[in-house]
Design a protein around this motif. Structure first.
Motif, PDB file in Angstrom:
ATOM      1  N   ASP A  13      30.140  12.239 -10.340  1.00  0.00           N
ATOM      2  CA  ASP A  13      29.878  12.969  -9.148  1.00  0.00           C
ATOM      3  C   ASP A  13      28.662  12.301  -8.367  1.00  0.00           C
ATOM      4  N   LEU A  14      27.872  11.829  -9.163  1.00  0.00           N
ATOM      5  CA  LEU A  14      26.704  11.223  -8.717  1.00  0.00           C
ATOM      6  C   LEU A  14      26.717   9.951  -7.969  1.00  0.00           C
ATOM      7  N   VAL A  15      27.983   9.270  -8.422  1.00  0.00           N
ATOM      8  CA  VAL A  15      28.286   7.646  -8.246  1.00  0.00           C
ATOM      9  C   VAL A  15      28.291   7.522  -6.660  1.00  0.00           C
ATOM     10  N   TYR A  16      29.129   8.308  -6.243  1.00  0.00           N
ATOM     11  CA  TYR A  16      29.523   7.970  -4.781  1.00  0.00           C
ATOM     12  C   TYR A  16      28.328   8.340  -3.690  1.00  0.00           C
ATOM     13  N   PRO A  17      27.639   9.457  -3.860  1.00  0.00           N
ATOM     14  CA  PRO A  17      26.587   9.661  -3.189  1.00  0.00           C
ATOM     15  C   PRO A  17      25.207   8.635  -3.372  1.00  0.00           C
ATOM     16  N   SER A  18      25.448   8.104  -4.513  1.00  0.00           N
ATOM     17  CA  SER A  18      24.215   7.082  -4.859  1.00  0.00           C
ATOM     18  C   SER A  18      24.425   5.839  -4.134  1.00  0.00           C
ATOM     19  N   ILE A  27       9.187  14.523  -5.250  1.00  0.00           N
ATOM     20  CA  ILE A  27      10.212  14.840  -4.295  1.00  0.00           C
ATOM     21  C   ILE A  27      11.434  15.022  -4.783  1.00  0.00           C
ATOM     22  N   GLY A  28      11.910  14.208  -5.745  1.00  0.00           N
ATOM     23  CA  GLY A  28      13.121  14.715  -6.536  1.00  0.00           C
ATOM     24  C   GLY A  28      13.331  15.859  -7.274  1.00  0.00           C
ATOM     25  N   ALA A  29      12.385  16.153  -8.121  1.00  0.00           N
ATOM     26  CA  ALA A  29      12.513  17.477  -8.568  1.00  0.00           C
ATOM     27  C   ALA A  29      12.394  18.554  -7.584  1.00  0.00           C
ATOM     28  N   ALA A  30      11.547  18.515  -6.530  1.00  0.00           N
ATOM     29  CA  ALA A  30      11.720  19.562  -5.697  1.00  0.00           C
ATOM     30  C   ALA A  30      12.953  19.700  -5.025  1.00  0.00           C
ATOM     31  N   THR A  49      21.787  15.491  -5.429  1.00  0.00           N
ATOM     32  CA  THR A  49      22.355  13.965  -5.679  1.00  0.00           C
ATOM     33  C   THR A  49      21.268  13.225  -5.053  1.00  0.00           C
ATOM     34  N   VAL A  50      20.608  13.622  -3.995  1.00  0.00           N
ATOM     35  CA  VAL A  50      19.217  12.858  -3.413  1.00  0.00           C
ATOM     36  C   VAL A  50      18.056  13.043  -4.215  1.00  0.00           C
ATOM     37  N   GLY A  51      17.892  14.416  -4.722  1.00  0.00           N
ATOM     38  CA  GLY A  51      17.020  14.415  -6.003  1.00  0.00           C
ATOM     39  C   GLY A  51      17.113  13.680  -7.152  1.00  0.00           C
ATOM     40  N   LEU A  52      18.258  13.730  -7.612  1.00  0.00           N
ATOM     41  CA  LEU A  52      18.504  12.807  -8.893  1.00  0.00           C
ATOM     42  C   LEU A  52      18.445  11.405  -8.460  1.00  0.00           C
ATOM     43  N   LEU A  68      15.945   8.596 -10.139  1.00  0.00           N
ATOM     44  CA  LEU A  68      16.456   7.251 -10.834  1.00  0.00           C
ATOM     45  C   LEU A  68      15.851   6.170 -10.312  1.00  0.00           C
ATOM     46  N   LEU A  69      15.710   6.137  -9.158  1.00  0.00           N
ATOM     47  CA  LEU A  69      15.141   4.958  -8.405  1.00  0.00           C
ATOM     48  C   LEU A  69      13.783   4.730  -8.724  1.00  0.00           C
ATOM     49  N   GLY A  70      13.079   5.963  -8.720  1.00  0.00           N
ATOM     50  CA  GLY A  70      11.649   5.859  -9.308  1.00  0.00           C
ATOM     51  C   GLY A  70      11.404   5.256 -10.544  1.00  0.00           C
ATOM     52  N   ALA A  71      12.428   5.741 -11.556  1.00  0.00           N
ATOM     53  CA  ALA A  71      12.375   5.270 -13.008  1.00  0.00           C
ATOM     54  C   ALA A  71      12.635   3.658 -12.999  1.00  0.00           C
ATOM     55  N   VAL A  72      13.269   3.182 -11.909  1.00  0.00           N
ATOM     56  CA  VAL A  72      13.710   1.888 -12.035  1.00  0.00           C
ATOM     57  C   VAL A  72      12.679   0.921 -11.436  1.00  0.00           C
TER      58      VAL A  72
END
Length: 375
Positions: free
Chosen positions: A52-57, A240-243, A270-273, A277-281
């Motif tokens: 479910d995360l793929v399309y919104p990502s 921000i993602g965690a919030a 999905t935006v939070g995740l 994820l982008l922060g980790a990259v």
């Protein structure tokens, strides 16, 4: 942060994020024979899986790219012409993709023309086109602060329409919510998703909350360019993602998390995740200098539309080749090769991975020749 030429500095991590999204999208869409892993199958309704995360990502990544494109000075007339043209072409490609290959197998094994009257109008690329158009207009004429207000208004407005215009008790149901009723009235059941009895997961009303994923990606792209390649940037994105994830979980009891309905809580989650994820990259690539997989994912990220279209069209062609009655070549390969090698979910995943690598090879050939599908 800008380069010496005055243009926004490009982040390799943003291209890699988009490339990873395309890779996972193909894996999820082309599961081989057998029962896939639960996390690689969309939640039936309420709930959430990795799939479910793929399309919104991908929508989030569209917004990231938009944050660079809209910084180029351009007269309104030129901007609007390009925006509407690109949205229209993406929508048309999505429609033709569902109509392809324009013929179908008959019950007696023969062939007939696939009727336009039964071709799906809505779909993945069609929603991307509409979200791109709406988010582009908003981003062009609103400041980041007012763009954030517009995002909240879109989510709030979507919730109000579902609750206010659905029959009692049907706001978060599948077949009689306001969005489904709008699709059935405006488009008709023959032009909607054929596998869900009149409900379309990419229906028109869901464009409103899905646009927020693009807006979020755009705002994240602006923030990253402003904050630069620093540990503090990653820390802010993680916070921000965690919030946002916490807000989604708190909202879920009254606005349930559902990808197919694209609820506000689903958007926040999905935006939070994606922020995390982008922060980790960014931390791995821009700060730590990791190189593993960098060229491969950047290659995918440079040509996502072409690779996605190829993946969808090739599997349709393979399924048209019937090895035996009712069994297409792709399903036969999954059953005969990969299920024999590793029965169950592992074999299904191996088949999907093998097919995804074939699509990546197509992207690599395009990249070697400098061919980028831009519309």
């Amino acid at each position: 942060m800008t380069s010496v030429a005055g243009k926004p500095e490009r982040f390799a991590s943003l291209d890699m994020f988009r490339g990873a999204t395309i890779f996972l999208m193909i894996v999820v869409n082309t599961a081989g024979a057998g029962t896939p892993f639960t996390q690689l199958v969309h939640a039936p309704w309420i709930g959430f899986t990795l799939a479910d995360l793929v399309y919104p990502s991908f929508l989030f990544a569209v917004g990231n790219a938009m944050s660079f494109a809209l910084t180029r000075p351009m007269p309104d007339g030129v901007f609007l012409r390009r925006l509407f043209k690109r949205a229209a072409l993406i929508f048309l490609l999505g429609f033709l993709m569902y109509w392809f290959p324009f013929v179908t197998h008959d019950a007696d094994g023969g062939w007939s023309v696939k009727p336009f009257a039964e071709t799906r109008v809505t779909g993945v690329l069609q929603r991307i086109a509409l979200c791109y158009l709406l988010a582009g207009l908003l981003a062009r004429y609103l400041s980041p602060k007012w763009l954030l207000v517009a995002a909240v208004a879109l989510l709030g407005g979507y919730w109000a329409v579902l609750v206010g215009f659905s029959p009692p008790g049907e706001a978060f149901g599948r077949y009689r919510n306001a969005g489904t009723l709008l699709d059935l009235w405006l488009i008709g059941p023959n032009h909607l998703y054929h596998k869900d009895h009149g409900f379309d997961p990419e229906g028109l009303l869901g464009t409103l909350p899905a646009t927020v994923n693009v807006i979020a990606g755009y705002l994240a792209g602006l923030a990253i360019q402003r904050w630069g390649k620093h540990a503090a940037t990653v820390a802010r994105m993680m916070a921000i993602g965690a919030a946002l994830i916490l807000a989604a979980l708190l909202l879920a009891p009254v606005f349930p998390i559902a990808k197919k309905l694209w609820t506000g809580s689903f958007v926040l989650l999905t935006v939070g995740l994606d922020m995390i994820l982008l922060g980790a990259v960014i931390w791995l690539v821009e700060i730590r200098g990791a190189r593993v997989g960098r060229a491969f994912l950047q290659m995918l990220g440079r040509n996502p539309l072409a690779i996605y279209l190829f993946s969808e069209l090739l599997v349709v062609v393979l399924q048209l080749i019937h090895v035996r009655r009712g069994v297409g070549l792709y399903d036969w390969i999954g059953e005969t090769w990969f299920q024999a090698l590793a029965p169950g979910p592992v074999g299904s995943l191996l088949c999907a991975l093998a097919y995804t690598l074939v699509c990546c090879a197509f992207g690599w050939m395009l990249d070697r020749r400098g061919i980028i599908l831009k519309v």
